[in-house]
Write a protein that holds these residues in place. Sequence first.
Motif, PDB file in Angstrom:
ATOM      1  N   ARG A 234      -8.638  48.653  52.146  1.00 33.21           N
ATOM      2  CA  ARG A 234      -7.354  48.755  52.493  1.00 33.21           C
ATOM      3  C   ARG A 234      -7.911  49.898  53.272  1.00 33.21           C
ATOM      4  O   ARG A 234      -8.252  50.652  52.488  1.00 33.21           O
ATOM      5  CB  ARG A 234      -6.573  48.160  52.259  1.00 33.21           C
ATOM      6  CG  ARG A 234      -6.336  46.791  51.880  1.00 33.21           C
ATOM      7  CD  ARG A 234      -4.501  46.266  50.918  1.00 33.21           C
ATOM      8  NE  ARG A 234      -4.557  47.636  49.539  1.00 33.21           N
ATOM      9  CZ  ARG A 234      -3.777  47.728  49.976  1.00 33.21           C
ATOM     10  NH1 ARG A 234      -2.721  47.464  50.030  1.00 33.21           N
ATOM     11  NH2 ARG A 234      -3.378  48.394  48.385  1.00 33.21           N
TER      12      ARG A 234
ATOM     13  N   ARG B 231      -7.901  45.825  57.226  1.00 34.07           N
ATOM     14  CA  ARG B 231      -8.023  45.296  56.047  1.00 34.07           C
ATOM     15  C   ARG B 231      -8.931  44.280  56.177  1.00 34.07           C
ATOM     16  O   ARG B 231      -9.376  43.362  57.047  1.00 34.07           O
ATOM     17  CB  ARG B 231      -7.032  44.985  55.096  1.00 34.07           C
ATOM     18  CG  ARG B 231      -7.366  44.159  54.150  1.00 34.07           C
ATOM     19  CD  ARG B 231      -5.216  42.635  53.716  1.00 34.07           C
ATOM     20  NE  ARG B 231      -4.476  42.890  53.034  1.00 34.07           N
ATOM     21  CZ  ARG B 231      -4.264  42.517  51.521  1.00 34.07           C
ATOM     22  NH1 ARG B 231      -3.424  42.548  52.835  1.00 34.07           N
ATOM     23  NH2 ARG B 231      -3.733  42.508  51.105  1.00 34.07           N
TER      24      ARG B 231
ATOM     25  N   THR C 264      -3.907  50.625  61.084  1.00 28.54           N
ATOM     26  CA  THR C 264      -4.955  50.257  59.551  1.00 28.54           C
ATOM     27  C   THR C 264      -5.915  49.420  59.214  1.00 28.54           C
ATOM     28  O   THR C 264      -5.729  48.167  60.061  1.00 28.54           O
ATOM     29  CB  THR C 264      -3.129  49.101  58.888  1.00 28.54           C
ATOM     30  OG1 THR C 264      -2.412  48.595  59.410  1.00 28.54           O
ATOM     31  CG2 THR C 264      -2.284  50.214  58.367  1.00 28.54           C
TER      32      THR C 264
ATOM     33  N   SER D   1     -13.203  45.038  48.014  1.00 26.97           N
ATOM     34  CA  SER D   1     -11.978  45.161  49.588  1.00 26.97           C
ATOM     35  C   SER D   1     -11.678  46.303  49.521  1.00 26.97           C
ATOM     36  O   SER D   1     -11.289  47.258  49.091  1.00 26.97           O
ATOM     37  CB  SER D   1      -9.941  44.260  48.853  1.00 26.97           C
ATOM     38  OG  SER D   1     -10.800  42.736  47.611  1.00 26.97           O
TER      39      SER D   1
ATOM     40  N   GLU E 187      -5.917  52.750  56.328  1.00 31.78           N
ATOM     41  CA  GLU E 187      -4.348  53.609  57.365  1.00 31.78           C
ATOM     42  C   GLU E 187      -6.013  54.948  57.282  1.00 31.78           C
ATOM     43  O   GLU E 187      -6.088  55.525  56.968  1.00 31.78           O
ATOM     44  CB  GLU E 187      -3.663  54.417  56.153  1.00 31.78           C
ATOM     45  CG  GLU E 187      -2.240  54.811  57.422  1.00 31.78           C
ATOM     46  CD  GLU E 187      -0.735  54.450  56.756  1.00 31.78           C
ATOM     47  OE1 GLU E 187      -0.124  55.299  57.767  1.00 31.78           O
ATOM     48  OE2 GLU E 187      -0.548  54.581  55.377  1.00 31.78           O
TER      49      GLU E 187
ATOM     50  N   ARG F 102     -13.571  43.220  53.591  1.00 30.04           N
ATOM     51  CA  ARG F 102     -14.773  42.816  52.313  1.00 30.04           C
ATOM     52  C   ARG F 102     -15.368  43.193  53.145  1.00 30.04           C
ATOM     53  O   ARG F 102     -15.773  43.320  54.329  1.00 30.04           O
ATOM     54  CB  ARG F 102     -14.236  41.839  51.954  1.00 30.04           C
ATOM     55  CG  ARG F 102     -12.903  41.201  51.431  1.00 30.04           C
ATOM     56  CD  ARG F 102     -13.359  39.122  50.942  1.00 30.04           C
ATOM     57  NE  ARG F 102     -13.950  39.708  49.715  1.00 30.04           N
ATOM     58  CZ  ARG F 102     -14.394  40.333  48.076  1.00 30.04           C
ATOM     59  NH1 ARG F 102     -13.123  40.700  48.336  1.00 30.04           N
ATOM     60  NH2 ARG F 102     -15.571  40.285  47.455  1.00 30.04           N
TER      61      ARG F 102
END
Length: 175
Positions: free
Chosen positions: A60, A39, A37, A58, A62, A41
């Motif tokens: 995110r 996360r 994963t 932003s 997987e 910017r």
Amino acid sequence: MASCKSTKSITGGEANSRLSAKNIVNAHYSNQPKFRTLRGRVKIDYTNGDDSQGVNVSLRMEKDKVIWMSAPLGVVKAHITPKKVSFYNKLQNEYFDGDFSYLSELLGTELDFEKVQNLLLGNAVLDLRKEKLNSEVYNGNYQLKPKKAQELFKILFQLEPKNFKIASQGNITTD
């Protein structure tokens, strides 16, 4: 008395004109991010002729399953899976829920989940290992072009010498 010293020096990331296309491609693929994963910017810059836009979002992800992106204040949100693309733009009251045809049309090239994921990770959209490429140093980056040009367009990749990630990639239409 004791002191510590770094044994690894950081290079300025200057391109080596003697590096072969094969070595550049191998360095690009050996520098692939390994994660489950992610996360963070990212700044996305899009240029189409004289029109240019940039936005911080932003992100995110997987790996190989799903990508979520959101612009500040949730003005634009996107959800991308291997089968589906959906986004909502509050500013223009637009909603899209469908396949990759919309993104492909917007960016002017055929896209799928793997290609979008590669774009966001700084990886080549096409598998460079399957192409016979010429390399040169151009504007401080490694520039790779297929030895045999395509009929309708030329493919061009520029990789940053400091990390062998994609600096730019695109198609140049031939007339």
